[in-house]
Design a protein around this motif. Structure first.
Motif, PDB file in Angstrom:
ATOM      1  N   LEU A  59       0.823  -1.208   0.000  1.00 51.53           N
ATOM      2  CA  LEU A  59       0.000   0.000   0.000  1.00 51.53           C
ATOM      3  C   LEU A  59       0.858   1.259   0.000  1.00 51.53           C
ATOM      4  N   ASP A  60       1.930   1.259   0.787  1.00 55.78           N
ATOM      5  CA  ASP A  60       2.821   2.432   0.841  1.00 55.78           C
ATOM      6  C   ASP A  60       3.498   2.648  -0.510  1.00 55.78           C
ATOM      7  N   TRP A  61       3.961   1.582  -1.122  1.00 53.82           N
ATOM      8  CA  TRP A  61       4.615   1.679  -2.440  1.00 53.82           C
ATOM      9  C   TRP A  61       3.648   2.204  -3.494  1.00 53.82           C
ATOM     10  N   ALA A  62       2.438   1.620  -3.510  1.00 52.40           N
ATOM     11  CA  ALA A  62       1.450   2.043  -4.502  1.00 52.40           C
ATOM     12  C   ALA A  62       1.105   3.524  -4.321  1.00 52.40           C
ATOM     13  N   ALA A  63       0.907   3.940  -3.081  1.00 53.64           N
ATOM     14  CA  ALA A  63       0.567   5.337  -2.815  1.00 53.64           C
ATOM     15  C   ALA A  63       1.704   6.274  -3.215  1.00 53.64           C
ATOM     16  N   SER A  64       2.945   5.844  -3.005  1.00 50.60           N
ATOM     17  CA  SER A  64       4.094   6.680  -3.365  1.00 50.60           C
ATOM     18  C   SER A  64       4.207   6.884  -4.865  1.00 50.60           C
ATOM     19  N   HIS A  65       3.538   6.040  -5.632  1.00 51.70           N
ATOM     20  CA  HIS A  65       3.555   6.170  -7.094  1.00 51.70           C
ATOM     21  C   HIS A  65       2.175   6.561  -7.619  1.00 51.70           C
ATOM     22  N   HIS A  66       1.420   7.276  -6.756  1.00 51.22           N
ATOM     23  CA  HIS A  66       0.181   7.936  -7.152  1.00 51.22           C
ATOM     24  C   HIS A  66      -1.012   6.996  -7.331  1.00 51.22           C
ATOM     25  N   ALA A  67      -0.931   5.772  -6.843  1.00 53.11           N
ATOM     26  CA  ALA A  67      -2.118   4.927  -6.778  1.00 53.11           C
ATOM     27  C   ALA A  67      -2.962   5.382  -5.595  1.00 53.11           C
ATOM     28  N   THR A  68      -4.270   5.261  -5.715  1.00 53.26           N
ATOM     29  CA  THR A  68      -5.145   5.672  -4.619  1.00 53.26           C
ATOM     30  C   THR A  68      -6.182   4.597  -4.333  1.00 53.26           C
ATOM     31  N   LEU A  69      -6.537   4.487  -3.068  1.00 50.22           N
ATOM     32  CA  LEU A  69      -7.619   3.629  -2.598  1.00 50.22           C
ATOM     33  C   LEU A  69      -8.677   4.558  -2.015  1.00 50.22           C
ATOM     34  N   HIS A  70      -9.933   4.279  -2.324  1.00 48.28           N
ATOM     35  CA  HIS A  70     -11.012   5.127  -1.813  1.00 48.28           C
ATOM     36  C   HIS A  70     -10.809   5.359  -0.313  1.00 48.28           C
ATOM     37  N   PRO A  71     -10.945   6.602   0.156  1.00 51.48           N
ATOM     38  CA  PRO A  71     -10.667   6.899   1.577  1.00 51.48           C
ATOM     39  C   PRO A  71     -11.517   6.099   2.556  1.00 51.48           C
ATOM     40  N   SER A  72     -12.676   5.596   2.105  1.00 51.07           N
ATOM     41  CA  SER A  72     -13.530   4.798   3.000  1.00 51.07           C
ATOM     42  C   SER A  72     -13.286   3.300   2.849  1.00 51.07           C
ATOM     43  N   ALA A  73     -12.351   2.917   1.962  1.00 55.60           N
ATOM     44  CA  ALA A  73     -12.081   1.502   1.705  1.00 55.60           C
ATOM     45  C   ALA A  73     -10.773   1.077   2.352  1.00 55.60           C
ATOM     46  N   GLU A  74     -10.646  -0.237   2.573  1.00 51.61           N
ATOM     47  CA  GLU A  74      -9.432  -0.794   3.136  1.00 51.61           C
ATOM     48  C   GLU A  74      -9.221  -2.209   2.615  1.00 51.61           C
ATOM     49  N   VAL A  75      -7.999  -2.716   2.788  1.00 50.63           N
ATOM     50  CA  VAL A  75      -7.671  -4.105   2.480  1.00 50.63           C
ATOM     51  C   VAL A  75      -7.698  -4.883   3.785  1.00 50.63           C
ATOM     52  N   TYR A  76      -8.373  -6.031   3.792  1.00 53.89           N
ATOM     53  CA  TYR A  76      -8.429  -6.848   5.003  1.00 53.89           C
ATOM     54  C   TYR A  76      -8.372  -8.319   4.613  1.00 53.89           C
TER      55      TYR A  76
END
Length: 488
Positions: free
Chosen positions: A12-29
């Protein structure tokens, strides 16, 4: 290896650092039934509305054959020119795995099932013999053998060509490449990849060699591939302009949009396109459960003229297989037979005449194709074999529909009766043949032995039982036909 949660955090940190986004109300579980999944955070104050982007992934984060070509070719040019793109894609994944933390995709690869954890990634073609043998005599047996043989040949040829074309003595990839790693890469692509033409940017597609089609290979999408399969949900994989990044990840992003409202705590599903449980078992290692609203149990029947081939191995390819037909657990016209309707071009549901029981569970294209094949050896044209009321003058299309309606309902004259009975007999023979194969390979498990079964063995036995129910339901419905009569 770090815990699963740590590995996902790295991704998740890597993806976010390269401008990937996850909906703010969503999560991975980690879901007990489906494994890694998306959901709306239980603590979220609001739902996620239909078609809000769940994931937005820059397309340059994808991993595929295309990445093996540029900026610097990952393999000798001679090898690239003589090897199929889908094979190169798998080998590129292996090469990046072996690079470890030096790989740009390391945060993604470390979150995948690892090669040494065979039980986490092995699809049925690579199950141990005592597990795979339980699939003998079922509808996937030919597919299993075909996949195994294809992969053995691909691995052997790729290894030999790599050794022959390798000029850099320091490049030891060909020595590190093993059959087990190739099987692992196959399973990763089979169970996680997406159809390239649907998720690659225009620039990526235009960069391919002229002799390579965009759908000659599939694409891995980090983070995007966490979404699990729900065949009933409408999804969109949309390409959109990425938010103002200027580095290697600038350009298009692929967005996952789901046409359903999701409330706090609910899992968010993707849709890999219509796939039978046979296809999902081969390509993903799971099956969809039977509910009142949906069943996904079908027997695949290949056309006699079609070449022998496995069921589609890539559940996200989006491609159909016109060389085969389906036999359904429930009647084809039942609302829960969702996949059957999507697969066939001909759907007969005459409200007045009804359907013969013999045709209720069988894809209607199969029935009509059998009749057309029988008529190839007849001197009687269809218009005379199934005449219509002379007082009506329907269009050519409507005339065909009316003839189909009469044939499927059994309302035919004496001359056509013979062809109707032959068609029914061919279908019945095929169903009985499949049931006989299943019975001949049955392995009874009783008493305490049930407790000793592995998860794969339980899955295989469940699939066998599902196949049996499809065949027995079809035969039972065929037995309901009391008479076939002619109405003028």
């Amino acid at each position: 290896m770090d815990s699963l949660q740590d590995r996902i955090s790295i991704l998740l940190d890597w993806a976010a650092s390269h401008h990937a986004t996850l909906h703010p109300s969503a999560e991975v579980y980690d879901d007990a039934e489906t494994g890694l999944s998306f959901r709306v955070k239980p603590s979220s104050a609001s739902s996620i509305s239909p078609y809000e982007p769940i994931v937005s992934l820059p397309t340059n984060l994808s991993l595929s054959y295309a990445n093996a070509l540029q900026p610097t070719p990952a393999f000798p040019r001679e090898f690239l020119s003589k090897t199929k793109p889908h094979v190169i894609g798998r080998l590129f994944l292996i090469k990046e795995l072996l690079r470890g933390e030096e790989s740009f995709w390391y945060p993604y690869i470390q979150a995948l099932p690892q090669p040494e954890d065979v039980d986490d990634w092995a699809l049925p073609p690579f199950w141990p013999e005592e597990e795979a043998e339980l699939l003998e005599g079922t509808n996937v047996e030919i597919g299993l053998d075909k996949i195994r043989n294809d992969l053995k040949r691909e691995f052997r040829d790729a290894k030999a060509l790599l050794l022959a074309s390798q000029k850099d003595a320091e490049d030891d990839f060909s020595e590190l490449l093993t059959k087990e790693l190739y099987n692992w890469a196959y399973c990763i692509f089979s169970s996680r990849s997406f159809r390239a033409s649907l998720v690659m940017s225009e620039a990526q597609q235009q960069s391919l060699p002229e002799d390579v089609s965009v759908d000659d290979f599939s694409v891995l999408l980090p983070l995007f591939d966490i979404g699990n399969h729900d065949m009933t949900v409408d999804v969109k994989w949309e390409l959109a302009a990425a938010e103002g990044a200027k580095d290697r990840n600038s350009g298009a992003s692929c967005q996952l949009k789901v046409g359903r409202e999701h409330r706090p705590g609910q899992q968010i599903f993707n849709n890999y396109s219509p796939k039978t449980n046979a296809e999902l078992l081969l390509g993903y290692g799971f099956m969809l459960p039977v509910t009142d609203e949906l069943h996904n149990d079908y027997i695949h029947v290949r056309k006699r003229t079609a070449p022998s081939a496995p069921l589609p191995a890539n559940p996200q390819s989006g491609s159909s297989v016109p060389e085969e037909y389906l036999i359904s657990l429930r009647p084809i016209t039942d609302p829960s037979s969702l996949l059957a309707v999507s697969k066939q071009s001909l759907l007969i549901n005459p409200p007045a005449l009804g359907l013969l029981g013999a045709f209720k569970h069988v894809q209607h294209d199969m029935v009509w194709d059998i009749l057309m094949t029988l008529l190839q050896h007849s001197s009687i044209p269809l218009i005379k074999l199934i005449p219509l009321n002379s007082n009506t003058f329907p269009s050519e299309e409507e005339a065909v529909r009316q003839r189909q309606e009469r044939f499927f309902s059994g309302h035919v004259n004496d001359e056509c009766q013979e062809y109707l009975e032959q068609t029914v007999a061919i279908i019945q023979h095929k169903v009985l043949q499949e049931l006989e194969r299943l019975n001949e390979t049955d392995m009874e498990v009783v008493g305490d032995d049930v407790e000793l079964l592995s998860p794969n063995q339980r899955l295989a036995l469940e699939y066998r039982e599902r196949c049996r129910r499809v065949l027995e339901n079809t035969l039972a419905t065929m037995g309901e036909d009391e008479m076939m009569q002619y109405d003028d």
